[in-house]
Design a protein around this motif. Sequence first.
Motif, mmCIF file in Angstrom:
data_model
loop_
_atom_site.group_PDB
_atom_site.id
_atom_site.type_symbol
_atom_site.label_atom_id
_atom_site.label_comp_id
_atom_site.label_asym_id
_atom_site.label_seq_id
_atom_site.Cartn_x
_atom_site.Cartn_y
_atom_site.Cartn_z
ATOM 1 N N GLN A 1 0.839 -1.199 0.000
ATOM 2 C CA GLN A 1 0.000 0.000 0.000
ATOM 3 C C GLN A 1 0.870 1.244 0.000
ATOM 4 O O GLN A 1 0.613 2.199 -0.730
ATOM 5 C CB GLN A 1 -0.914 -0.001 1.232
ATOM 6 N N GLY A 2 1.923 1.219 0.802
ATOM 7 C CA GLY A 2 2.777 2.393 0.911
ATOM 8 C C GLY A 2 3.497 2.703 -0.383
ATOM 9 O O GLY A 2 3.493 3.841 -0.844
ATOM 10 N N ARG B 1 1.179 3.742 -3.065
ATOM 11 C CA ARG B 1 0.360 4.861 -2.606
ATOM 12 C C ARG B 1 -1.115 4.575 -2.836
ATOM 13 O O ARG B 1 -1.860 5.414 -3.332
ATOM 14 C CB ARG B 1 0.773 6.138 -3.333
ATOM 15 N N ASN B 2 -1.532 3.360 -2.527
ATOM 16 C CA ASN B 2 -2.923 2.995 -2.786
ATOM 17 C C ASN B 2 -3.472 2.163 -1.650
ATOM 18 O O ASN B 2 -2.919 1.121 -1.314
ATOM 19 C CB ASN B 2 -2.999 2.212 -4.102
ATOM 20 N N ASP C 1 12.479 5.567 3.059
ATOM 21 C CA ASP C 1 12.228 5.820 1.640
ATOM 22 C C ASP C 1 10.749 5.665 1.311
ATOM 23 O O ASP C 1 10.197 6.403 0.502
ATOM 24 C CB ASP C 1 13.047 4.856 0.763
ATOM 25 N N ASN D 1 8.263 6.293 3.268
ATOM 26 C CA ASN D 1 7.606 7.530 3.705
ATOM 27 C C ASN D 1 7.715 8.598 2.631
ATOM 28 O O ASN D 1 6.745 9.283 2.318
ATOM 29 C CB ASN D 1 8.265 8.069 4.979
ATOM 30 N N VAL D 2 8.907 8.749 2.081
ATOM 31 C CA VAL D 2 9.130 9.808 1.113
ATOM 32 C C VAL D 2 8.361 9.518 -0.179
ATOM 33 O O VAL D 2 7.767 10.421 -0.768
ATOM 34 C CB VAL D 2 10.639 9.990 0.851
ATOM 35 N N GLY E 1 5.642 8.103 -0.289
ATOM 36 C CA GLY E 1 4.256 8.429 0.055
ATOM 37 C C GLY E 1 3.885 9.875 -0.220
ATOM 38 O O GLY E 1 2.712 10.213 -0.361
ATOM 39 N N ALA E 2 4.878 10.749 -0.316
ATOM 40 C CA ALA E 2 4.603 12.157 -0.597
ATOM 41 C C ALA E 2 4.483 12.421 -2.095
ATOM 42 O O ALA E 2 4.285 13.556 -2.507
ATOM 43 C CB ALA E 2 5.701 13.034 -0.004
ATOM 44 N N GLY E 3 4.598 11.384 -2.911
ATOM 45 C CA GLY E 3 4.480 11.554 -4.361
ATOM 46 C C GLY E 3 5.801 11.248 -5.044
ATOM 47 O O GLY E 3 6.860 11.509 -4.488
ATOM 48 N N THR F 1 8.134 14.422 -5.662
ATOM 49 C CA THR F 1 8.772 14.880 -4.431
ATOM 50 C C THR F 1 9.852 13.899 -4.011
ATOM 51 O O THR F 1 10.957 14.297 -3.631
ATOM 52 C CB THR F 1 7.717 15.009 -3.325
ATOM 53 N N GLY G 1 0.721 7.399 9.804
ATOM 54 C CA GLY G 1 1.230 6.733 8.605
ATOM 55 C C GLY G 1 2.734 6.580 8.502
ATOM 56 O O GLY G 1 3.238 6.197 7.457
ATOM 57 N N ASP G 2 3.492 6.900 9.565
ATOM 58 C CA ASP G 2 4.943 6.792 9.484
ATOM 59 C C ASP G 2 5.361 5.328 9.379
ATOM 60 O O ASP G 2 5.232 4.560 10.326
ATOM 61 C CB ASP G 2 5.553 7.444 10.726
#
Lengths: 263, 367
Positions: free
Chosen positions: B113-114, B117-118, B248, B250-251, B253-255, B258, B308-309
């Motif tokens: 999921q992470g 991003r879904n 990574d 997490n990052v 996850g920001a798109g 980005t 979400g971390d």
Amino acid sequence: MKLKVENVEFSYTSVPVLTDACLELAQSEMLGIVGPNGAGKSTLIRCIDRILKPQRGSILLDGEELRHIGMRETAKKLGYIPQSASQVFPATVFDTVLMGRRPHIGWRSSEKDNEKVLDVLQMLNIEDLAMRDINETSGGQQQRVFIARALAQEPDILLLDEPTSNLDIQHQLEVMEIIKDLVVKKRISAIMAVHDLNLASRYADRLIIMKGGRIVEAGSPPDVLTPENIRSVYGVEAEVINRNGGMPYILPIRSVRQDGRRK
Amino acid sequence: MHTKGLKMAEVEGAAAVTRSEIQEEYKKFIGRKIFFISFFLLLTILLCGISISLGPLKFSVLEVYATILDRFFPNFFDVPELAPIVVWNIRLARVIMGVLAGVGLAVAGAVMQGVLRNPLASPFTLGISAGAGLGAALAIIAGVGFVGGGLLLVGNAFIFSLIPALVIVGLSRFKRATPETMILAGIAMTYIFSAVSSLLHYFSDAEALKDVVVWMMGDLGKATWDDLYIVAVVLAICIPVLIWKSWDLNVVGAGDETAKSLGINVERTRIVVMMTASFITAVIICFTGMIGFIGLVAPHITRICIGGDNRFVIPASGIFGAAFLVAADIIAREVLPPIIIPVGIITSFVGGPLFLYLIIRKKKEYW
């Protein structure tokens, strides 16, 4: 830190989106990129940050090819600020800004990184948002958070992709003032794609105007934002008002689609 | 005209938040995450004890722990007669499989999921389970597979469940696939695998058909100690890799943009994480059959509780998944004794309403 972009070309499939783009950026300079939708403004910014890999040309930072210095090192020098959030899962503002420390650290953040995050939150006056979810903040607040994240990277150059396009006029001015302030006080440079010609005129030290993937003209705002350029690039008849000593003020009058081209 | 931009805050009263207040709050937030992990860790240990204590021959939970510890510290505990045999030879393997499968499936779901991003990504939506189902059907009904003998079923399920991962990785290598394309490709493969499976089911005799259907329902009872070693080793290698990648993730996850601007090689991260998660899933479901729902929902429930971390979501989902699966297995064995209901039925049966309740109660973007 001096940035030089030479003959950069980019195409998605066979259609070129960016042709022969050249520009230079001095330290503590704010460069605005204007042009209609699809002119290649965002593409140029993404190519500079190597989010997109240009097929040709080179991007030099103090004479060194960005291509050769690696993504992580690039991230220590260039900070990218997207237009809007694409965060799906919850993330606090604090953790979002902490991501900006990624280029500097290994797999875990330290107390020093947390301190850095607190510093930039304070600098942008968003400490009260620290524990809020990024998706629950407003557009103006999000732009501040993204600027904060980019500053946490401790970059020399900020790249902004239409930072004001989702904002009301108050927040537009605030975001612009923040960037201007950083450029002046922190001696950072900024490249910014902007839609609003008046914001561009007022805040940029220098402008480039683009159309169809090409840079049409570069220079100071009064040199670039002439009625002729606006007509040929946007197909819009505009009045350019030059106030005493100030930057030109653009008043769009009407669209001149076909006629503009025949000229 | 020239206002000092940095001073123009969104004025919200005089609620000036001080540095130490933020630090305090951030520490509290991390404390909550650690509490969640510790709580479910203890709960898992307790549930394991309860699970082992139940059965035709009843022990107390303390006797169960004593029996287990006796192996490591002999002559220290009072161990009831027969308990060592029942615990070690019969019940413990099942419970450990429950823990390992719960951890593995939940972690795999969380990272899938992470990295995509879904919120809908899971071993089921990405075709991994359907692949295992086809592999099993081929082995049971047609008797064909890549490896022969006793490993026919397990080997088939394992290999077929890796096909979607290979296709997805191939897609991203040669076609620059976005996360959406990957999920759609996974769904397409689910349909293809299901169609072939159904065809096999249609032509199979009643006995084999029942075997396939029961296999697909998922059951922890099939696990032997040898299976457990394999699963444990795979988890011990893969989960640290994923935790190491959590920053990574997490990052990402920001798109994608980005993430790239922050120096992350997004494509490579996606491939590494997808392959690792698929491998974990394949290794588990080839031994247990399909156990649904945990991979999808354990990560969500975890994020609802602790945010979400991924540095915390990965271990926390894993432990939550373990507690959940062991609990579901207790229910599966105790509702209609002596019949043991396949645990895959219980996870969906119990988990579905629980998740619905959480979605309705919480008012966030998609929860």
